[in-house]
Design a protein around this motif. Sequence first.
Motif, short mmCIF file in Angstrom:
data_model
loop_
_atom_site.label_atom_id
_atom_site.label_comp_id
_atom_site.label_asym_id
_atom_site.label_seq_id
_atom_site.Cartn_x
_atom_site.Cartn_y
_atom_site.Cartn_z
N SER A 3 41.46 67.75 77.37
CA SER A 3 40.58 66.59 77.25
C SER A 3 39.74 66.36 78.51
O SER A 3 38.94 65.44 78.55
N ASN A 6 36.00 66.31 77.86
CA ASN A 6 35.53 65.33 76.91
C ASN A 6 34.47 64.47 77.59
O ASN A 6 34.64 64.07 78.74
N PRO A 7 33.35 64.19 76.93
CA PRO A 7 32.29 63.38 77.55
C PRO A 7 32.77 62.01 78.04
O PRO A 7 32.25 61.47 79.01
N LYS A 8 33.78 61.46 77.41
CA LYS A 8 34.30 60.15 77.83
C LYS A 8 35.23 60.26 79.04
O LYS A 8 35.55 59.25 79.65
N ALA A 9 35.65 61.45 79.38
CA ALA A 9 36.59 61.63 80.49
C ALA A 9 36.01 61.12 81.81
O ALA A 9 36.73 60.53 82.62
N TRP A 11 33.90 58.67 82.20
CA TRP A 11 33.95 57.21 82.15
C TRP A 11 35.37 56.71 82.40
O TRP A 11 35.55 55.71 83.11
N VAL A 12 36.33 57.40 81.83
CA VAL A 12 37.73 57.01 82.05
C VAL A 12 38.09 57.21 83.52
O VAL A 12 38.72 56.35 84.14
N SER A 15 36.58 54.43 85.52
CA SER A 15 37.29 53.18 85.24
C SER A 15 38.63 53.12 85.96
O SER A 15 38.98 52.10 86.56
#
Length: 184
Positions: A3, A6-9, A11-12, A15
């Motif tokens: 993961s 993953n493009p959201k990684a 952002w996570v 954060s």
Amino acid sequence: MESADNPKAVWVLGSVSFMESSFFPLPPDILLIPMILKDKTRAWRLAFICTITSVVGGLLGYAIGYYLFASIGNWIIDFYNCSSAYEAVKENFRQWGFLLICLKGLTPIPFKILTIASGALHFNLVEFFVASLVARSLRFYLVAGILWRFGPWAREFIERYLPWVLTASLGAIILGFIMLKYLG
């Protein structure tokens, strides 16, 4: 590792880096390391993201200490059972504040304790910002540099010895809390 791209990684990662500087218990390294190992060409960009979000999160920690120490700041200190460490930091802060932030911001000692203490003690905000930027840049760029240089070897090592690596990482986090509690 699967993961990590993953493009959201990203952002996570940002954060977690933000939250870790003010109230979250886990360091962003648990995400940063696999993301760099997955694609070392992103090492410097990811270190930059961690640095910026960590410093901005540190400003939130500073604000918690400055404006809300009596309620939220004390609660966070008590939650992590670090009141004796906070008292020790407070004693040394007036004389060594800038250097303390720079040095302890590089260690596994939770950065949130320093950010909250800085605000609670009304440490100069500009000095706090600069010291945080120095400490967090050194920390995240050092991790990125090591992984960029030794990435394939490190990835093979981690994949082969993942349970041991996770245990050692958890041990480092626990050691950071213990050091903070007993050594200040």
